[in-house]
Design a protein around this motif. Sequence first.
Motif, short mmCIF file in Angstrom:
data_model
loop_
_atom_site.label_atom_id
_atom_site.label_comp_id
_atom_site.label_asym_id
_atom_site.label_seq_id
_atom_site.Cartn_x
_atom_site.Cartn_y
_atom_site.Cartn_z
N VAL A 417 0.84 -1.20 0.00
CA VAL A 417 0.00 0.00 0.00
C VAL A 417 0.88 1.25 0.00
CG1 VAL A 417 -1.72 1.32 1.31
CG2 VAL A 417 -1.93 -1.17 1.13
N ILE A 418 1.91 1.24 0.82
CA ILE A 418 2.82 2.39 0.90
C ILE A 418 3.49 2.63 -0.46
CG2 ILE A 418 4.93 3.25 1.99
CD1 ILE A 418 4.04 1.49 4.47
N GLU A 419 3.90 1.57 -1.12
CA GLU A 419 4.54 1.69 -2.43
C GLU A 419 3.59 2.29 -3.46
OE1 GLU A 419 6.84 -1.13 -5.73
OE2 GLU A 419 6.31 -1.92 -3.76
N VAL A 420 2.33 1.87 -3.43
CA VAL A 420 1.34 2.43 -4.36
C VAL A 420 1.15 3.92 -4.08
CG1 VAL A 420 -1.10 2.37 -5.05
CG2 VAL A 420 0.16 0.23 -4.71
N PHE A 421 1.10 4.30 -2.82
CA PHE A 421 0.96 5.72 -2.48
C PHE A 421 2.15 6.53 -2.99
CE2 PHE A 421 -2.69 5.28 0.30
CZ PHE A 421 -3.25 6.55 0.23
N GLU A 422 3.32 5.95 -2.96
CA GLU A 422 4.49 6.65 -3.47
C GLU A 422 4.31 6.99 -4.94
OE1 GLU A 422 9.37 6.22 -3.32
OE2 GLU A 422 8.10 4.47 -2.95
N LYS A 423 3.74 6.06 -5.71
CA LYS A 423 3.51 6.29 -7.13
C LYS A 423 2.40 7.32 -7.35
CE LYS A 423 5.08 1.67 -8.48
NZ LYS A 423 6.31 2.16 -9.15
N VAL A 424 1.32 7.22 -6.57
CA VAL A 424 0.22 8.18 -6.71
C VAL A 424 0.68 9.58 -6.32
CG1 VAL A 424 -2.06 8.83 -5.83
CG2 VAL A 424 -1.57 6.44 -6.39
N HIS A 425 1.44 9.67 -5.23
CA HIS A 425 1.91 10.97 -4.77
C HIS A 425 2.77 11.66 -5.83
CE1 HIS A 425 4.52 13.71 -2.31
NE2 HIS A 425 3.35 13.98 -1.77
N ALA A 426 3.56 10.90 -6.53
CA ALA A 426 4.42 11.48 -7.56
C ALA A 426 3.62 12.03 -8.74
CB ALA A 426 5.41 10.43 -8.06
N ARG A 427 2.39 11.53 -8.92
CA ARG A 427 1.55 11.93 -10.05
C ARG A 427 0.34 12.77 -9.61
NH1 ARG A 427 3.91 7.11 -10.68
NH2 ARG A 427 4.44 6.31 -12.75
#
Length: 477
Positions: A417-427
Motif C-alpha cells: 500500500v505504501i509503495e502504491v501511495f508513493e507512485k500516486v503521490h508522484a503523479r
Amino acid sequence: MDTIIEPFRIKSVEPIRLTTREEREGLIREAHYNLFNLHADDVIIDLLTDSGTSAMSAGQWSGMMQGDESYAGSPSYFRFEAAVNDLMPFDHVIPTHQGRAAERILMGIVAGPDATIPSNTHFDTTRANIESTGAEAVDLLIEEGLDPASTHPFKGNIDLDRLADVLESDAHVPVVMLTVTNNSGGGQPVSMANLADTQALCDAHDVPLILDACRFAENAYFIKQREEGYADMPVRDIVRDMFSHADGMTMSAKKDALVNIGGWIALNDDVWAEEARNQLILTEGFPTYGGLAGRDLEAIAQGLQEITDEDYLEYRLASTRYLGEALLDLGVPIVRPVGGHAVYVDAKALLPHIPPLAYPGHALAVALYVIGGIRSCEIGSVMFGRQPDGSEAPAKMELVRLAIPRRVYTQSHIDYVIEVFEKVHARREALRGFEITQEPEQLRHFTAHFRPLAPRTVHRETAPPEPAAGTSDASTA
C-alpha cells in the motif's frame, strides 16, 4: 522489539487475484467509477471498510459449531447476552442483523420531524436513519477534530459548550449520541472525561446519552494510552467505565466484536426496550435472534472475549500507526494522530487543485485503485455533500479512509500500500476531479455513478463524455 508482529498464527488462507493496470482501468470504468460497484475479486488490497471484514479466530469458528438455531429462547442468545452484559451492563440487550438496523429501530422510537439529535459526528447510516424520520442530525465535534494536522489526543470529543447551547435551546432533543471512536473524524477517540461531562450535561437536562459503540475497544485502549489515571487499568474495566456513563447503545458487531455480521441495541429504558422489541419482530425477527443465526450469536460472544486482549489491541493500533507514519514520510498529508481502525488521507491538502465539489477524495480513491488495485473509501463531499433539502455543499473535510480489516493483512501487504501511495503521490498534480451523473436520494456514495472531468478542468458543466475503451482513467500518466 521494534518489529510489529501479529499476535496470532495464520491457519487458513485465500488467494488474491493480481490484476493488471489495464484490467483495472476497464473495471473501474464498467463500475461507473464507483469503488463499491467493483467485484471484490478484482481488488488486490481491500481497505474499503473494516466492517464485517475481520478474520474470525479458531475459538469463534469452534463456537459457531455450538450455535443453537431454535427460533425462540436459543441458548446461543443467552451466551450472547451474557457476553454483552459482561462489558456493557444495560438492562435490555436486543440483537439485530447489523448496526444500521439498531439505528433504524432507535430512531423510529425517538426521532421525528421536530427532533434534533446532537453528536460528536454522526456517521453516514446514522445520519440517514435520523434524517429519514424528518429529524435534524447535528455534529458538534471540537474544533481540533476538524483540523487534520492537529495532534490533540482526543479529537473525537464533543464540544461541550455547543452541546450545552443546543440542550438549553428550544430544540426538542430526545437523545444525545457519541460515536466511539469517531469514524467520520478520522477514527479519533473520545476521552473518559468527555464522556463523563457529556453524561452530566445530559442528566441536567433529562436527556438520555446513547453511544454508537462500534469501536469501543479501540477507544478504550486509546484512553489507557493517553488519559491520565488509566495506564494501569485493564481494558475490560475501562470499557465498563465507558458504558457506565451511557443510557443505551447501538452496535455494529462487524467491527469490535470481530464478526462478519451482527449488531444490537441495548437500553435501560423499559418502555423504549418494549417498543424496540415490537419493531424488531416486524423487520428483524424474534427478540432472541434478531435476524441472526444462533451461530452468529456464538461468534459475537467469543469475539467480545477476544477484543479486549491487550496484546491484540497494542498490535492493532501499532500496525495502523505504521501505515500512517510511512505515508507522512512520503509527504502524504493524513489526519493526525493516526486513528485506531484506519488511516485517513487529507485529500483536500494532497490535491488542492481539485475543488471540493469536484470530489478530490473520490479522485484519489480511483487513482489508488487504477495504479495499485487498492480499494478505499471517500469520506468527504460525495458522502456528506448532499443536504436534506437537495442542495449540495462541501463537507467539512475531504478524506480518504484506508480502513484496515482486523487480522487479515500482514506487514508486507501494508508495505505494498505504501509503495502504491508513493507512485500516486508522484503523479498527484495530474489527477482530475469527477462529477456525479446518477445518484439516489440518500447514501449516494454507495451506488452513485461518476464521470471524470476533462484534464486540467474542474468545472462540472464542462465534463467530457465517457473515455473510449483502453484510455487511462486515473489521469496519472
